[in-house]
Design an enzyme around this catalytic site. Structure first.
Site, PDB file in Angstrom:
ATOM      1  N   ASP A  68      -0.632   9.275  14.302  1.00  0.00           N
ATOM      2  CA  ASP A  68      -1.032   9.296  12.894  1.00  0.00           C
ATOM      3  C   ASP A  68      -2.542   9.331  12.735  1.00  0.00           C
ATOM      4  O   ASP A  68      -3.295   9.194  13.697  1.00  0.00           O
ATOM      5  CB  ASP A  68      -0.458   8.074  12.164  1.00  0.00           C
ATOM      6  CG  ASP A  68      -0.530   6.800  13.013  1.00  0.00           C
ATOM      7  OD1 ASP A  68      -1.551   6.610  13.703  1.00  0.00           O
ATOM      8  OD2 ASP A  68       0.426   6.005  12.995  1.00  0.00           O
ATOM      9  N   ASN A 137       6.250  -5.512   9.509  1.00  0.00           N
ATOM     10  CA  ASN A 137       7.337  -5.070   8.627  1.00  0.00           C
ATOM     11  C   ASN A 137       8.255  -4.061   9.304  1.00  0.00           C
ATOM     12  O   ASN A 137       9.123  -3.476   8.670  1.00  0.00           O
ATOM     13  CB  ASN A 137       6.782  -4.488   7.322  1.00  0.00           C
ATOM     14  CG  ASN A 137       5.952  -3.219   7.545  1.00  0.00           C
ATOM     15  OD1 ASN A 137       5.771  -2.766   8.680  1.00  0.00           O
ATOM     16  ND2 ASN A 137       5.440  -2.656   6.465  1.00  0.00           N
ATOM     17  N   HIS A 139       7.295  -1.212  10.848  1.00  0.00           N
ATOM     18  CA  HIS A 139       6.890   0.190  10.855  1.00  0.00           C
ATOM     19  C   HIS A 139       6.517   0.643  12.264  1.00  0.00           C
ATOM     20  O   HIS A 139       6.024  -0.126  13.075  1.00  0.00           O
ATOM     21  CB  HIS A 139       5.767   0.475   9.843  1.00  0.00           C
ATOM     22  CG  HIS A 139       4.395   0.027  10.247  1.00  0.00           C
ATOM     23  ND1 HIS A 139       3.706  -0.964   9.590  1.00  0.00           N
ATOM     24  CD2 HIS A 139       3.557   0.449  11.236  1.00  0.00           C
ATOM     25  CE1 HIS A 139       2.517  -1.127  10.138  1.00  0.00           C
ATOM     26  NE2 HIS A 139       2.406  -0.281  11.147  1.00  0.00           N
TER      27      HIS A 139
END
Length: 252
Positions: A68, A137, A139
């Site tokens: 990313d 979380n 991800h």
């Protein structure tokens, strides 16, 4: 198949991960390696640099893909992931710039930017070994909790928890980009082998979810249960918080 590898401490986790990466590159010098950013893999990259300097591994022929990049940051921005990788690994181990692939954080057309990265992945892939961190979380990459999985490269609105966690890298929380361009979970799952690193106890609940037998896009890492070859490296600090798991069956 999921395999849990418990390491005494962060340094050992980094060494174990480095050995896995080095073995992949030694066995296949032209390997396609998927890289992750963030604080967790820094130790891994330091260990790989040491191995390179000792002549134990050669990265000259590998091709790289990063998970990313922040939207709006030029690759030379101090907090861009390109800059992170160049300073922590790529610039130290002789990887050819032409063999480094990143999604672009600067673009006119978001659809075109995503399609271009998809094309590169299809041309050079599949990824032989994908390195992952994991968010508190759940991800992976910047695939945030959602109602459904997005399989391909896409633009994502970062969750508040992710912005909060990444604020430590910026002078002020207001400087943290609100969007990222990221590989989708389909791109990640196409990798032949995956290693996931978790060294902080704040990640224990997310790691636990990967062994839950429930695949839920609201906890993106749970999709890893469907992959054929995933090694999850954790510290004792994380392992001690994994409740209700039969560690004898899954520890490698």
């Amino acid at each position: 198949m999921l395999q849990l590898i418990v390491c005494d401490h962060y340094e050992e986790l980094s060494r174990q991960a480095a050995r896995i990466v080095a073995k992949q590159v030694t066995n296949k010098p032209t390997s396609v390696i998927g890289f992750a950013t963030g604080s967790t893999p820094v130790g891994l990259y330091q260990e790989l640099t040491k191995m390179y300097q000792k002549g134990e591994v050669n990265f000259k022929q590998i091709r790289t893909f990063n998970l990313d990049e922040y939207v709006g940051l030029d690759k030379e921005h101090p907090q861009s992931y390109y800059r992170f990788m160049w300073e922590n690994l790529f610039g130290k181990v002789g990887i050819e710039k032409s063999q480094i692939h990143f999604p672009s954080g600067i673009f006119q057309d978001p659809v075109q930017a995503c399609n271009e990265y998809e094309s590169q992945l299809k041309k050079e892939g599949p990824i032989d070994l994908q390195i992952l961190g994991i968010g508190a979380n759940g991800h992976i990459g910047f695939n945030e909790p959602a109602e459904s999985f997005i399989l391909n490269t896409h633009i994502i609105q970062l969750a508040d928890k992710t912005i909060e966690a990444n604020a430590r890298f910026f002078r002020d929380k207001s400087e943290v980009p609100r969007q990222a361009i990221t590989m989708g979970v389909g791109n990640i799952m196409n990798a032949k082998k995956i290693i996931l690193l978790a060294s902080d106890k704040s990640k224990a609940k997310a790691v636990q979810s990967v062994f839950s037998s429930i695949v839920d896009p609201r906890v993106p890492a749970t999709i890893l249960q469907l992959h054929a070859d995933v090694s999850i490296l954790v510290t004792n600090e994380v392992a001690d918080l994994l409740k209700d798991l039969n560690l004898e069956q899954i520890v490698g």
